[in-house]
Design a protein around this motif. Sequence first.
Motif, short mmCIF file in Angstrom:
data_model
loop_
_atom_site.label_atom_id
_atom_site.label_comp_id
_atom_site.label_asym_id
_atom_site.label_seq_id
_atom_site.Cartn_x
_atom_site.Cartn_y
_atom_site.Cartn_z
N GLU A 161 0.93 -1.03 -0.18
CA GLU A 161 -0.12 0.31 -0.04
C GLU A 161 1.14 1.27 -0.03
OE1 GLU A 161 -3.21 -0.21 3.32
OE2 GLU A 161 -3.49 -2.11 3.05
N GLU A 241 -9.65 -3.21 -7.31
CA GLU A 241 -8.52 -3.25 -7.56
C GLU A 241 -7.77 -2.18 -8.64
OE1 GLU A 241 -7.62 -2.42 -4.56
OE2 GLU A 241 -9.82 -3.90 -3.35
N ARG A 267 -10.74 -0.67 -3.24
CA ARG A 267 -10.61 0.45 -3.42
C ARG A 267 -9.80 1.38 -4.33
NH1 ARG A 267 -4.87 -2.45 -0.22
NH2 ARG A 267 -5.52 -3.56 -1.71
#
Length: 405
Positions: A161, A241, A267
Amino acid sequence: MKILQVNKFYYPHRGADKYFLFLEKLLKSHGHEVRVFAMSSAKNLESPDAPYFAEEIDLHNLTWKNKIKASRAIIYNQEAKRKFKKLLADFQPDLIHCHNIYHQLSPSILDAARQAKIPVVMHLHDYKLICPNYRLYTEGSACQRCCQQRYWECVKHRCLENNFSKSLLAFIEMTVHHRFLKIYKKGVTLFIAPSEFMKKICIDFGWQDDKFIVLENISPINSTKINSEIKEYFLYFGALEQEKGIDLLIRAGAESKRPIKLAGTGRAEHELRNLALKLKADVEFLGQLQGDKLHQVIAESLAVVIPSRWPENMPLAAIEAMGLGKTVIAANIGGLSELIKTGDNGYLFPPEDWQQLAEYLKQLQAPEALEIGKKAAASRKDKTEDWHYQKLITIYQTVINKKEL
């Protein structure tokens, strides 16, 4: 046979968890005594084994105090090991089949199995065995920098991330597990790879060939009746994603002026919605769908698209779609070429090449989609539950009897 199935989630979270739950039912239907071990969660299905489950670790909602506790558990979860040992002692299984155990359960449970002298097979649903972020993907592209245990690359490139502390923890986790403790090497008798690609890349990263056997995934929803009442939209279903390449599908949809439906959450959803608005693409976001609602959306689609950037292993999305008689248009990456042959039972396009994808979207019409879909279903017709069960039980018996594969 007494079989202990292990996975960190006991609810249908992602593809690996759905397979784990499917396998539990399949084995029970053949008369085996099956128990499960997982992490506690309010989302879990009911199970008589719940009292044995490890304490829940929600990695997305941690206080600073809990972050320290979770970090220790990721490296070596003592609490999970204690509860697992209790279940082993009470159940005394002939074999343990692990699925995704990293982070929340940790491989501490493999030590418990080795101490109890119970053989373990482990299903490789992703690349965590060789890659700190489990995807072989970082900085917007496929990645193999950690080949031959060069895990420091994870920190250099912020592979978790884009976060230094998370990447550092992943580096420590992989280094402890693989370079110091060698816990997977010692604790797993045999790894089950769902694709030849998975097996090959693990060997390329330094693992021995005789530690792996290939068993292709199957879909529990194969249909004997192909839906001829199809509509004019192309479907993607799964996580929203970046590595899934959904932005490529939106660009191809805008270029081809064909409607797109996206079933899932993730996300990248906000970014994808903005892209669709910017390009004035005909995109409908359906949210998370499961069960009959998802199957209906798949069955009514013109084709299913898998535009991945990362090297897909053996995606259940493709297998489910083909089992329902759908044309699949997919990026030629990872194990997808083991399923799909262009012009025969689907179409492959070069990764990232949204222009080629747009051409497929422009050209594909209902008659061809139905014909290709029939061939897709035919290519899966022998990959039945019974086929999968027989292959799996042979693996189990071989491991238990310690015969050479």
